[in-house]
Motif scaffolding. Sequence first.
Motif, PDB file in Angstrom:
ATOM      1  N   CYS A   1     -14.171  49.127  71.701  1.00  0.00           N
ATOM      2  CA  CYS A   1     -14.003  48.206  70.791  1.00  0.00           C
ATOM      3  C   CYS A   1     -15.040  47.873  70.032  1.00  0.00           C
ATOM      4  N   MET A   2     -16.425  48.393  70.328  1.00  0.00           N
ATOM      5  CA  MET A   2     -17.379  48.074  69.956  1.00  0.00           C
ATOM      6  C   MET A   2     -17.770  48.728  68.594  1.00  0.00           C
ATOM      7  N   SER A   3     -18.374  47.921  67.654  1.00  0.00           N
ATOM      8  CA  SER A   3     -19.092  48.643  66.373  1.00  0.00           C
ATOM      9  C   SER A   3     -20.165  49.613  66.849  1.00  0.00           C
ATOM     10  N   THR A   4     -20.645  50.329  66.061  1.00  0.00           N
ATOM     11  CA  THR A   4     -21.833  51.239  66.324  1.00  0.00           C
ATOM     12  C   THR A   4     -23.100  50.335  66.685  1.00  0.00           C
ATOM     13  N   LYS A   5     -23.068  49.184  65.906  1.00  0.00           N
ATOM     14  CA  LYS A   5     -24.380  48.176  66.202  1.00  0.00           C
ATOM     15  C   LYS A   5     -24.033  47.804  67.393  1.00  0.00           C
ATOM     16  N   GLY A   6     -23.037  47.097  67.729  1.00  0.00           N
ATOM     17  CA  GLY A   6     -22.767  46.630  69.190  1.00  0.00           C
ATOM     18  C   GLY A   6     -23.227  47.659  70.346  1.00  0.00           C
ATOM     19  N   LYS A   7     -22.768  48.926  69.927  1.00  0.00           N
ATOM     20  CA  LYS A   7     -22.797  49.824  71.089  1.00  0.00           C
ATOM     21  C   LYS A   7     -24.446  50.348  71.179  1.00  0.00           C
ATOM     22  N   THR A   8     -24.964  50.023  69.988  1.00  0.00           N
ATOM     23  CA  THR A   8     -26.543  50.354  70.100  1.00  0.00           C
ATOM     24  C   THR A   8     -27.150  49.333  70.875  1.00  0.00           C
ATOM     25  N   GLN A   9     -26.739  47.998  70.937  1.00  0.00           N
ATOM     26  CA  GLN A   9     -27.219  46.979  71.740  1.00  0.00           C
ATOM     27  C   GLN A   9     -26.935  47.174  73.025  1.00  0.00           C
ATOM     28  N   TYR A  10     -25.586  47.594  73.329  1.00  0.00           N
ATOM     29  CA  TYR A  10     -25.112  47.738  74.737  1.00  0.00           C
ATOM     30  C   TYR A  10     -25.990  48.940  75.383  1.00  0.00           C
ATOM     31  N   LEU A  11     -26.159  50.005  74.704  1.00  0.00           N
ATOM     32  CA  LEU A  11     -26.860  51.140  75.335  1.00  0.00           C
ATOM     33  C   LEU A  11     -28.339  50.585  75.523  1.00  0.00           C
ATOM     34  N   ASP A  12     -28.920  49.936  74.591  1.00  0.00           N
ATOM     35  CA  ASP A  12     -30.434  49.266  74.967  1.00  0.00           C
ATOM     36  C   ASP A  12     -30.322  48.528  76.090  1.00  0.00           C
ATOM     37  N   LYS A  13     -29.308  47.579  76.258  1.00  0.00           N
ATOM     38  CA  LYS A  13     -29.323  46.845  77.519  1.00  0.00           C
ATOM     39  C   LYS A  13     -29.072  47.623  78.873  1.00  0.00           C
ATOM     40  N   MET A  14     -28.021  48.567  78.630  1.00  0.00           N
ATOM     41  CA  MET A  14     -27.969  49.306  79.890  1.00  0.00           C
ATOM     42  C   MET A  14     -29.064  50.220  80.155  1.00  0.00           C
ATOM     43  N   LYS A  15     -29.783  50.831  79.198  1.00  0.00           N
ATOM     44  CA  LYS A  15     -30.887  51.690  79.675  1.00  0.00           C
ATOM     45  C   LYS A  15     -32.167  50.808  80.346  1.00  0.00           C
ATOM     46  N   SER A  16     -32.173  49.794  79.868  1.00  0.00           N
ATOM     47  CA  SER A  16     -33.321  48.719  80.421  1.00  0.00           C
ATOM     48  C   SER A  16     -33.101  48.434  81.757  1.00  0.00           C
ATOM     49  N   HIS A  17     -31.642  47.981  82.093  1.00  0.00           N
ATOM     50  CA  HIS A  17     -31.346  47.753  83.433  1.00  0.00           C
ATOM     51  C   HIS A  17     -31.291  48.978  84.409  1.00  0.00           C
ATOM     52  N   LEU A  18     -30.758  50.131  83.871  1.00  0.00           N
ATOM     53  CA  LEU A  18     -30.991  51.526  84.736  1.00  0.00           C
ATOM     54  C   LEU A  18     -32.400  51.796  85.081  1.00  0.00           C
ATOM     55  N   GLU A  19     -33.500  51.459  83.915  1.00  0.00           N
ATOM     56  CA  GLU A  19     -34.802  51.976  84.259  1.00  0.00           C
ATOM     57  C   GLU A  19     -35.205  50.783  85.037  1.00  0.00           C
ATOM     58  N   ASP A  20     -34.862  49.595  84.960  1.00  0.00           N
ATOM     59  CA  ASP A  20     -35.576  48.512  85.977  1.00  0.00           C
ATOM     60  C   ASP A  20     -35.167  48.903  87.284  1.00  0.00           C
ATOM     61  N   LEU A  21     -34.105  49.531  87.499  1.00  0.00           N
ATOM     62  CA  LEU A  21     -33.596  50.193  88.827  1.00  0.00           C
ATOM     63  C   LEU A  21     -34.417  51.393  89.405  1.00  0.00           C
ATOM     64  N   GLY A  22     -35.391  51.675  88.378  1.00  0.00           N
ATOM     65  CA  GLY A  22     -36.119  53.009  88.959  1.00  0.00           C
ATOM     66  C   GLY A  22     -35.538  54.341  88.443  1.00  0.00           C
ATOM     67  N   PHE A  23     -34.289  54.419  87.723  1.00  0.00           N
ATOM     68  CA  PHE A  23     -34.054  55.387  87.029  1.00  0.00           C
ATOM     69  C   PHE A  23     -34.362  56.173  86.060  1.00  0.00           C
ATOM     70  N   LEU A  24     -34.661  57.522  86.441  1.00  0.00           N
ATOM     71  CA  LEU A  24     -35.265  58.245  85.248  1.00  0.00           C
ATOM     72  C   LEU A  24     -34.119  58.599  84.220  1.00  0.00           C
ATOM     73  N   LEU A  25     -34.175  58.537  82.930  1.00  0.00           N
ATOM     74  CA  LEU A  25     -33.056  58.706  82.153  1.00  0.00           C
ATOM     75  C   LEU A  25     -33.534  59.551  80.911  1.00  0.00           C
ATOM     76  N   THR A  26     -32.403  60.296  80.649  1.00  0.00           N
ATOM     77  CA  THR A  26     -32.546  61.096  79.442  1.00  0.00           C
ATOM     78  C   THR A  26     -32.811  60.223  78.139  1.00  0.00           C
ATOM     79  N   GLN A  27     -33.892  60.565  77.291  1.00  0.00           N
ATOM     80  CA  GLN A  27     -34.155  59.729  76.118  1.00  0.00           C
ATOM     81  C   GLN A  27     -33.325  60.200  74.976  1.00  0.00           C
ATOM     82  N   PRO A  28     -32.744  59.242  74.090  1.00  0.00           N
ATOM     83  CA  PRO A  28     -31.993  59.567  72.961  1.00  0.00           C
ATOM     84  C   PRO A  28     -32.816  60.489  72.260  1.00  0.00           C
ATOM     85  N   ASN A  29     -32.131  61.620  71.520  1.00  0.00           N
ATOM     86  CA  ASN A  29     -32.621  62.544  70.766  1.00  0.00           C
ATOM     87  C   ASN A  29     -33.908  63.252  71.223  1.00  0.00           C
ATOM     88  N   GLN A  30     -33.655  63.559  72.671  1.00  0.00           N
ATOM     89  CA  GLN A  30     -34.739  64.243  73.431  1.00  0.00           C
ATOM     90  C   GLN A  30     -34.099  65.455  73.573  1.00  0.00           C
TER      91      GLN A  30
END
Length: 151
Positions: free
Chosen positions: A116-145
């Motif tokens: 149900c999110m807007s593009t802007k909301g989904k961007t905020q969500y992905l930023d928070k999700m990425k931060s959380h998963l990286e704080d857990l020590g996970f190596l994630l694909t970077q956008p546009n990589q």
Amino acid sequence: MGQIMTAIRTEQDRKLALEAITRRKLPFSCTLAEVSSLRSSEQNRLQRKWLSEAQEQGDQTAEEYRGYCKLHFGVAIMKYESPDWAEKYDAIIKPLDYPQKIMMMMEPLDFPVTRCMSTKGKTQYLDKMKSHLEDLGFLLTQPNQPPDVPQ
């Protein structure tokens, strides 16, 4: 029949929505809303990629990480973006205990949050999700990589 919330992006989507409306028994209500900018398919693919990477590196399934992120990050964003959504969340999900809330976020129940999110909301969500998963020590694909290319 319960509430249906979906985005109409294509003529095929419109056709399916009209068919669903004509099949409904009267009386019923229908709400249409302008959506300035819905989440993108690229955002959805990135979210799924990160969840898969978290599952590979962590001790939970991708769906369990998804449920956690929807509840902890997505709910606040949606409450800000949509008062109607917030009202439904508060009536249906908020009274539940924590394990039940997590279950409601995951398949097969899958209470709608990110869809149900807007593009802007989904961007905020992905930023928070990425931060959380990286704080857990996970190596994630970077956008546009670009994906790894075998040598």
